[in-house]
Structures are given as C-alpha cells and as structure tokens.
Design an enzyme around this catalytic site. Structure first.
Site, PDB file in Angstrom:
ATOM      1  N   THR A  60     -38.728 -51.296  -3.428  1.00  0.00           N
ATOM      2  CA  THR A  60     -39.801 -51.125  -4.875  1.00  0.00           C
ATOM      3  C   THR A  60     -38.754 -51.919  -6.123  1.00  0.00           C
ATOM      4  OG1 THR A  60     -40.040 -49.360  -4.169  1.00  0.00           O
ATOM      5  CG2 THR A  60     -40.334 -49.500  -6.603  1.00  0.00           C
ATOM      6  N   VAL A  61     -37.651 -51.864  -6.138  1.00  0.00           N
ATOM      7  CA  VAL A  61     -36.931 -52.804  -7.153  1.00  0.00           C
ATOM      8  C   VAL A  61     -36.920 -54.681  -6.915  1.00  0.00           C
ATOM      9  CG1 VAL A  61     -34.413 -52.738  -8.342  1.00  0.00           C
ATOM     10  CG2 VAL A  61     -35.567 -50.546  -8.005  1.00  0.00           C
ATOM     11  N   VAL A 117     -28.931 -46.482 -13.996  1.00  0.00           N
ATOM     12  CA  VAL A 117     -28.405 -45.028 -14.939  1.00  0.00           C
ATOM     13  C   VAL A 117     -29.982 -45.853 -16.031  1.00  0.00           C
ATOM     14  CG1 VAL A 117     -27.517 -43.615 -16.982  1.00  0.00           C
ATOM     15  CG2 VAL A 117     -26.655 -44.239 -15.146  1.00  0.00           C
ATOM     16  N   LYS A 136     -25.845 -40.346 -11.446  1.00  0.00           N
ATOM     17  CA  LYS A 136     -25.539 -40.492 -13.180  1.00  0.00           C
ATOM     18  C   LYS A 136     -24.882 -40.535 -14.310  1.00  0.00           C
ATOM     19  CE  LYS A 136     -30.301 -42.406 -12.115  1.00  0.00           C
ATOM     20  NZ  LYS A 136     -31.843 -41.473 -12.451  1.00  0.00           N
TER      21      LYS A 136
END
Ligand code: NAP
Ligand code: HSE
Length: 593
Positions: free
Chosen positions: A277-278, A387, A459
């Site tokens: 995805t990224v 984050v 996170k």
C-alpha cells in the site's frame, strides 16, 4: 450588497501568524499530475507549523489554448468578455490542487477571487489589485488548513472579472501576502532563484542568494511581473524565489546584501523496502522527480505477485543483498514488523544510507538502538508516517515541546479501528468491516494489531518520546480490544445519539509518571474526537501553558502515508542532495559577472 473593501490590515482584524503564501507558476504546473508536486510543497510548510495560502497559475499551455479558443469564437481582441474565459485556467488548476490535497487528507478550500472580493481596477485585460474582503479571507483561513486561490484575476467594481496582465499571478500572491502580513511569500518557479544570466543558456552563471530591489529589477527580467515587484517593495515584503523541493532560494528584500552563491543538487539513489500500500505510493511520487531521485531497487517478499502499479521488473528483488548492492543514499523501509525491518535499517546505516521508515512497530520496539546506530553512522533516521499517517503528529509534538511543556494528549490514532467503528455503527457486520479496512489498505498485515490496540500503543510509545521526552513501553499501556466490543454497547450508543471511538491517551499522574491507555470510549457526537470519520485521525495536545493544539487528517491509506514518507525523503534530499557554495561577491563584480 458588496462588502466594503479594505486595502490593508487594520487593528481589529484577526492576526494571521505563521502564514506562508506559496505561488505555483505554470512552469511548475507542467501537467495535471504536477499538482501532486505542489501538494508536497504545501505539506512541507504545513508540517513545519505554518498555515498555507496557495496561489496558482494555469497549467502550462492552458492560457494559450484559451486565448486561441477565444480568438476562434470571436468577439475581437481585448473584448471585455475575454477575461471571463482566460481566468478559467487558474480556476481549473486551483480545483485540481484542492483535490490533490484532499487525497492526502488536508482540509483545503479553493476560493474564487469574487468570494473574497479581490478587487481590481483598470482595464479588464490589464488591471491592478486595489482591495480585498480581508475579514472574509481571514475567517476562511482560520477554518481551513489551506486555501487555494486562482491567481491572475480580480473583480472589477461592477462584478466583472479582470485580468492582471502577464505574470499576474505574481501580483495576486504578493498582494495577498502583503495584505495578510504573511511570514513568507515564496514564488515557486522552474528556476531555483535569480541568476546573473539565464541558467538555461548552459554557461553555469552564478545565482543570487540574496538581492536588493534595485538589483532584482536588473536581473529578473520578465521572470517576476515588474508591477508585482514594485508592490512588494512598496510594502516592504521580502520575497523568496525558488524551485520546488529546494532548500535554497533567492531572497529579495529591502536591505538585502547583494551577494551570490552557486547552488547544486544531485540525484540521490533510493531503495524501497516493500511495495505494498505505502511502497507503491512512494514509488509513484519518486517517479515524478527524476531530477532528484533514482530508484535503484525494490525489495518484496513474493516475486510472483502481480504489481498493479507496474514497477519495472528489473528493479524488483526478493534478495535484500541485491538492492543494498546498489549502494543507495536513502533506504525507505515499508515492510512492517520488527525483526527483518530492524536488520534492514541497521544494514542501511552500515552501508552509509539515511533511512525513512513508516513502521511504528520497529521504531517503538527498538527506538534507542536504532537512534544510536544512526548517530554512530552519522546518518539520518526519519519516521513521520509511523504516527498519524498524513497527519504530522510527531512534528506537532516537537513544536509544542519547543514552546512549552506537553502535559497530556489524547486522540483517535488508529484509522482502521475508527473506520470499523463507523461501519459497525452503521449496522455492518464485524468481519465485513474488517475486510473492508483491509481492502482499502488501512489495516496492518495482521489486523489484530489495529483491533487490540497494539498499533495505537506503538504510536503512543513514539509520541511519549517526542511529546514528553520519556520512554514508554507497550507493556505499560492498558488496552481494550475492539474484538471484545459488545454489540449491545454499539446499539446503546446509537440510541443515545453517541458514538464509540478508540481513544489513545497519555497523561502524567500526581507523581509525574506517564499513564497511557488505548480504550473504547462512548462520546457525544459533537466531541472533537467523535468528528474523526472513517480512517481519519484527530489529536489534542494540551500544554502547561493552557494551550490545546488540535490536529486532524487522514491517518491511514496509501496517499496520506506516502505523503509523509515523501516529506521525509525530500527533507533528506535538502540535507544531503543540495548545497550552496557561499561565495560572497560585491556589487561591481556582479555587473561584470
Ligand atoms: P503492505 O501493503 O502489507 O506491504 C508490505 C510490503 O512489504 C509488501 O510489498 C511485501 O512484499 C513487503 N514485505 C513484507 N515483509 C517483507 C520481508 N520480510 N522482506 C521483503 N519484503 C517484505 O503494508 P503497508 O500497508 O504498505 O505498510 C507498510 C508499513 O507502513 C507498515 O510498517 C505499516 O505499519 C506502515 N504504515 C502503513 C499505513 C497504511 O495506511 N497502510 C499507514 C502508516 C504506516 P509482497 O508485496 O511481496 O507481499
Ligand atoms: N493500520 C494503521 C491504522 C495504519 O489503521 O492506523 C496507519 O498507521
């Protein structure tokens, strides 16, 4: 009734601190896809804590096409109605940029000049700006993160549009910057500053680092609208002339020491670890900057998988030693997990590469050892996307710490959990909601990390470092799993007109120790955190000074996340791939340079 026009800021109008006016010329908006490059530039200033007002020209060639179209239809040269047609290029560019910003989760609003009564006087094809509904513009700026204003036109007294002449978007940007008391007005063009001679002549002329108004007039030729330059000087407004993604610029100001410097950029080799995805999003961004980056390798797990985005097969490998053998300058880690990611990051430092990671699991688990390894190797480690996805939460915490002490934070920081909670509230089955989050690319490889709170906890560990300068371990954070959520609670919340959110929180107890939790809370619909819909995130940072800093945007998904990764990569390019030779030369030498 048209509002009274105001030419300058008056005492009782809202103060706009930290405003950056960024002007994108047609030379940098080469085609429709180029608006994503403009979005990178806007994101750069937003995450540095500045508000942005973007002023855009038409995409390259569009104004000429509109002129030809107007001539074809007829009406005569300089027909009053022609301005209504010729301003459409800027309006289209503003709408496209607004869409690009929406894709990455930025609350952007395109503003037509008539909406802010950007008043023009003079001829309809060569007018000047003379007024503005400042209060309306200031109000819009407080409501939205970014405003996008089409340049080149204003509105005449009778409500008809008027054009500001050749290079008129410079005037729009400078006029708005002066009226709003902007911190910076940056004219972003296809040249990275003002040169002694046209740099396209290939004679390697010197570039001015700083220049005064008189010399700027001599050297900038038609590259800045002369009328706009006069207006800036009259209002003592410094200007930055720059190319996209550059750390350097030419600053034009009243008392500018007339000096000049050579500036250089070099292409950095980038290896992508992960093409999911990224990774695919980052690949698409890097591809659009062949002047700055060369992708030298892509590591995946499964060589046989079909890659929709069509990365060249020769770049893809399942063997890490293949991609590291290309001796990258930057390694971008987007595989997730801890062990393999940790080994690859250390290997990157060992090989002299800087690292950008989107992976909160490895950053939270091995924060100290990874930072030590980076420092030992003299390399940079960036992980903004880990984050908040596209919401610059770590940067906001850094900025809050500079100004004051952070005393607590709470937010919606897992997009998948939030998306699923919204779907459940709408009556969707749990398994279906989880599958939808996976299909959309929001969920972790193992979605239980999202559901159980581990992703949010990782996170929080990173936020504790940035916001409180403290070590927080995942096992110190209490968690409540979404898998245990009783459907009756969802039903009850719905009946009460309320909404359930996964809330992550850090605060100090009476003894000053950090307490952190990830829990499911039922909130009133008008609660700030309840307003985060779908994969969106929201965060409230409270400081000792009594300030509450609120952030919002898209916390998961390809484009918001790839934007944050790209911002880190571009920062590293400014650190390592660009430099100036600081040769100060006095005025007489410029004349004969
Ligand atoms: P993804 O879609 O599952 O992609 C992971 C990629 O890494 C795939 O290309 C996979 O290869 C490759 N990979 C996994 N393990 C590997 C290994 N051991 N060796 C080589 N390649 C390996 O994941 P993603 O959603 O892009 O997320 C990547 C990272 O970004 C994660 O750390 C995640 O937490 C973080 N992140 C994600 C988002 C988001 O919204 N998705 C947001 C913020 C941060 P194959 O393609 O061959 O399977
Ligand atoms: N799975 C994560 C989420 C990705 O949904 O928030 C962004 O970190």
């Amino acid at each position: 009734m048209r509002p009274t026009i105001i030419d300058t800021r008056s005492e009782n109008q809202p103060e706009l601190q930290n405003l950056a006016v960024l002007k994108f010329g047609g030379s940098v908006l080469a085609d429709a896809q180029a608006v994503h490059g403009a979005a990178h530039e806007i994101y750069r200033y937003l995450r540095a804590g500045e508000k942005v007002l973007a002023v855009v020209s038409a995409l390259a060639g569009e104004t000429d096409e509109l002129i030809a179209l107007g001539n074809d239809i007829g009406g005569g040269d300089n027909a009053p109605g022609a301005s209504a047609l010729l301003r459409l290029g800027e309006i289209r560019a503003a709408a496209l940029l607004g869409l690009a910003l929406e894709r990455i989760g930025i609350d952007a609003r395109a503003v037509d000049p008539s909406e802010i009564d950007l008043r023009a006087s003079g001829k309809s094809d060569d007018a000047r700006l003379c007024g503005l509904d400042h209060m309306r513009l200031a109000t819009l700026l407080t409501r939205h993160e970014v405003l996008v204003v089409p340049g080149f036109s204003g509105v005449l007294e009778d409500g008809q549009p008027a054009l500001l002449g050749r290079g008129g978007t410079d005037l729009s940007a400078i006029y708005l910057g002066a009226s709003l008391g902007a911190k910076r007005v940056r004219l972003i063009k296809d040249v990275d500053g003002l040169y002694v001679r046209d740099p396209k002549t290939g004679t390697n002329p010197r570039r001015f680092a700083q220049i005064n108004w008189e010399d700027a007039r001599k050297f900038c030729g038609p590259s800045i609208q002369p009328r706009a330059l006069d207006y800036a000087q009259k209002h003592n407004l410094s200007l930055e002339i720059a190319a996209p993604a550059r750390g350097f610029d030419t600053c034009i100001s009243a008392d500018g020491v007339t000096s000049h410097a050579k500036a250089r950029t070099r292409r950095l080799k980038v290896v992508l670890l992960g093409f999911g995805t990224v990774g695919e999003g980052v690949y698409a961004h890097l591809q659009r900057h062949p002047d700055l980056f060369e992708i030298s390798g892509i590591l995946v797990r499964d060589a046989a998988k079909e890659r929709a985005n069509g990365a060249p097969a020769q770049l893809i490998s399942t063997d890490a030693s293949d991609v590291f053998a290309t001796r990258p300058d930057i390694v971008v880690e987007m595989i997730g997990g801890v062990e393999a990611a940790d080994a690859f990051i250390l290997n990157a430092f060992f090989g002299g590469a800087d690292v950008v990671s989107a992976n909160k699991a490895v950053m939270a688990a091995n924060y100290d050892s990874l930072h030590k390894a980076a420092a030992r190797a003299g390399r940079t480690l960036r992980y903004s996307a880990a984050v908040g996805g596209g919401v610059p939460m770590l940067e906001a915490l850094d900025q809050a710490c500079e100004a004051s002490n952070v005393c607590s934070l709470l937010g919606v920081i897992n997009g998948t959990a939030n998306f699923i909670l919204d779907r459940l509230a709408n009556g969707c089955a749990f398994e279906t909601a989880v599958r939808e989050a996976q299909d959309a690319g929001f969920a972790e490889a193992d979605p239980s990390a999202d559901l159980d709170g581990d992703d949010a906890a990782a996170k929080l560990c990173l936020m504790a470092r940035h916001g409180f300068g403290a070590t927080l371990r995942a096992n110190q954070i209490s968690m409540e799993s979404l898998s245990d959520l009783d459907p009756a609670r969802i039903e009850a919340a719905r009946n009460d007109g309320k909404i359930i959110r996964q809330i992550s929180e850090i605060r100090r107890d009476a003894k000053g120790a950090l307490c952190a939790s990830v829990s499911l809370k039922t909130l009133a619909k008008d609660h700030y955190l309840a307003g985060a819909k779908g994969e969106r995130n929201r965060l409230v940072i409270n400081t000792d000074g009594g300030e509450s800093i609120c952030l919002r945007g898209k916390g998961a998904g390809r484009w918001p996340t790839a934007e944050a990764v790209m911002a880190d990569i571009l920062d590293i390019h400014r650190l390592r791939g660009q430099y100036e030779e600081n040769v100060t030369v006095r005025a007489p030498e410029i004349a004969c340079a």
